[in-house]
Design an enzyme around this catalytic site. Sequence first.
Site, mmCIF file in Angstrom:
data_model
loop_
_atom_site.group_PDB
_atom_site.id
_atom_site.type_symbol
_atom_site.label_atom_id
_atom_site.label_comp_id
_atom_site.label_asym_id
_atom_site.label_seq_id
_atom_site.Cartn_x
_atom_site.Cartn_y
_atom_site.Cartn_z
ATOM 1 C CB CYS A 154 -0.905 -0.003 1.230
ATOM 2 S SG CYS A 154 -1.736 1.573 1.507
ATOM 3 N N GLY A 205 -13.287 8.867 -7.731
ATOM 4 C CA GLY A 205 -11.904 9.222 -8.055
ATOM 5 C C GLY A 205 -10.885 8.726 -7.050
ATOM 6 C CG HIS A 220 -4.393 -0.544 4.976
ATOM 7 N ND1 HIS A 220 -3.855 0.147 3.906
ATOM 8 C CD2 HIS A 220 -5.385 -1.312 4.471
ATOM 9 C CE1 HIS A 220 -4.501 -0.198 2.797
ATOM 10 N NE2 HIS A 220 -5.427 -1.093 3.110
ATOM 11 C CB CYS A 245 1.020 1.131 4.410
ATOM 12 S SG CYS A 245 -0.618 0.816 5.125
ATOM 13 C CG HIS A 304 -6.549 9.485 0.677
ATOM 14 N ND1 HIS A 304 -6.727 8.217 0.170
ATOM 15 C CD2 HIS A 304 -6.813 10.329 -0.338
ATOM 16 C CE1 HIS A 304 -7.083 8.308 -1.097
ATOM 17 N NE2 HIS A 304 -7.148 9.574 -1.440
ATOM 18 C CG HIS A 344 -7.881 14.966 -1.304
ATOM 19 N ND1 HIS A 344 -6.826 14.919 -2.189
ATOM 20 C CD2 HIS A 344 -8.538 13.782 -1.451
ATOM 21 C CE1 HIS A 344 -6.851 13.764 -2.835
ATOM 22 N NE2 HIS A 344 -7.876 13.054 -2.411
ATOM 23 C CG HIS A 402 -3.968 4.075 3.639
ATOM 24 N ND1 HIS A 402 -3.052 3.252 4.285
ATOM 25 C CD2 HIS A 402 -4.316 5.028 4.548
ATOM 26 C CE1 HIS A 402 -2.870 3.686 5.529
ATOM 27 N NE2 HIS A 402 -3.620 4.770 5.714
ATOM 28 C CG ASP A 416 -1.940 15.312 -3.550
ATOM 29 O OD1 ASP A 416 -2.942 14.644 -3.206
ATOM 30 O OD2 ASP A 416 -1.381 15.178 -4.673
HETATM 31 P P1 5GP Z 1 -7.411 10.026 -4.472
HETATM 32 O O1 5GP Z 1 -7.480 10.301 -5.940
HETATM 33 O O2 5GP Z 1 -7.219 8.546 -4.191
HETATM 34 O O3 5GP Z 1 -8.535 10.620 -3.682
HETATM 35 O O4 5GP Z 1 -6.133 10.778 -3.959
HETATM 36 C C1 5GP Z 1 -4.851 10.251 -3.998
HETATM 37 C C2 5GP Z 1 -3.913 11.415 -3.941
HETATM 38 O O5 5GP Z 1 -2.621 10.925 -3.648
HETATM 39 C C3 5GP Z 1 -3.802 12.181 -5.254
HETATM 40 O O6 5GP Z 1 -4.177 13.540 -5.060
HETATM 41 C C4 5GP Z 1 -2.325 12.037 -5.639
HETATM 42 O O7 5GP Z 1 -1.796 13.202 -6.211
HETATM 43 C C5 5GP Z 1 -1.673 11.689 -4.329
HETATM 44 N N1 5GP Z 1 -0.490 10.858 -4.460
HETATM 45 C C6 5GP Z 1 -0.366 9.739 -5.221
HETATM 46 N N2 5GP Z 1 0.863 9.206 -5.073
HETATM 47 C C7 5GP Z 1 1.523 10.016 -4.207
HETATM 48 C C8 5GP Z 1 2.853 9.987 -3.667
HETATM 49 O O8 5GP Z 1 3.674 9.108 -3.945
HETATM 50 N N3 5GP Z 1 3.180 10.987 -2.800
HETATM 51 C C9 5GP Z 1 2.298 11.985 -2.462
HETATM 52 N N4 5GP Z 1 2.735 12.919 -1.613
HETATM 53 N N5 5GP Z 1 1.039 12.032 -2.947
HETATM 54 C C10 5GP Z 1 0.665 11.070 -3.811
HETATM 55 ZN ZN ZN Z 2 -2.314 1.414 3.685
#
Ligand code: 5GP
Ligand code: ZN
Length: 117
Positions: free
Chosen positions: A3, A90, A45, A6, A97, A99, A95, A29
């Site tokens: 993950c 989206g 997790h 994680c 999270h 924003h 995991h 991000d």
């Molecule tokens: P989701 O689209 O799942 O709601 O958000 C995932 C977020 O994780 C995205 O905004 C993406 O830019 C961010 N993200 C993906 N991989 C990484 C990474 O390796 N490091 C960081 N800091 N953010 C990441």
């Molecule tokens: Zn995780």
Amino acid sequence: MDCLFCKIISGEIPSTKVYEDEFVYSFKDIAPIAPVHNLIIPKEHICCANAIDESNSAVVAKVFEAAAKIAKEEGIESYRIINNCGDDAGQTVKHLHFHMLAGVKMGWGPESLGKTE
Ligand code: 5GP
Ligand code: ZN
């Protein structure tokens, strides 16, 4: 566990830390969509909001406690917290999270969904 978040919590994958406590980790991000774009994640997790139940829901309160602390530390008075749950919403990283977006005047309404179809 394979993950991404994680691995970020454990330090195996580097991140720019914003905040950390016993329950929560927050970092910038990698592809910000606002001048302030922090991710706040529970250290436990949990795949997504659909997996929150009475055994683990306390971490959600910790996430919001962390958000208020971060806002205070960064001098942010107004912010938006978003959780994407599932593919249509989206969610790309499975995991839980949140924003935390700030630093720009945000719209509200159907056009703010960023629809893809
Ligand atoms: P989701 O689209 O799942 O709601 O958000 C995932 C977020 O994780 C995205 O905004 C993406 O830019 C961010 N993200 C993906 N991989 C990484 C990474 O390796 N490091 C960081 N800091 N953010 C990441
Ligand atoms: Zn995780």
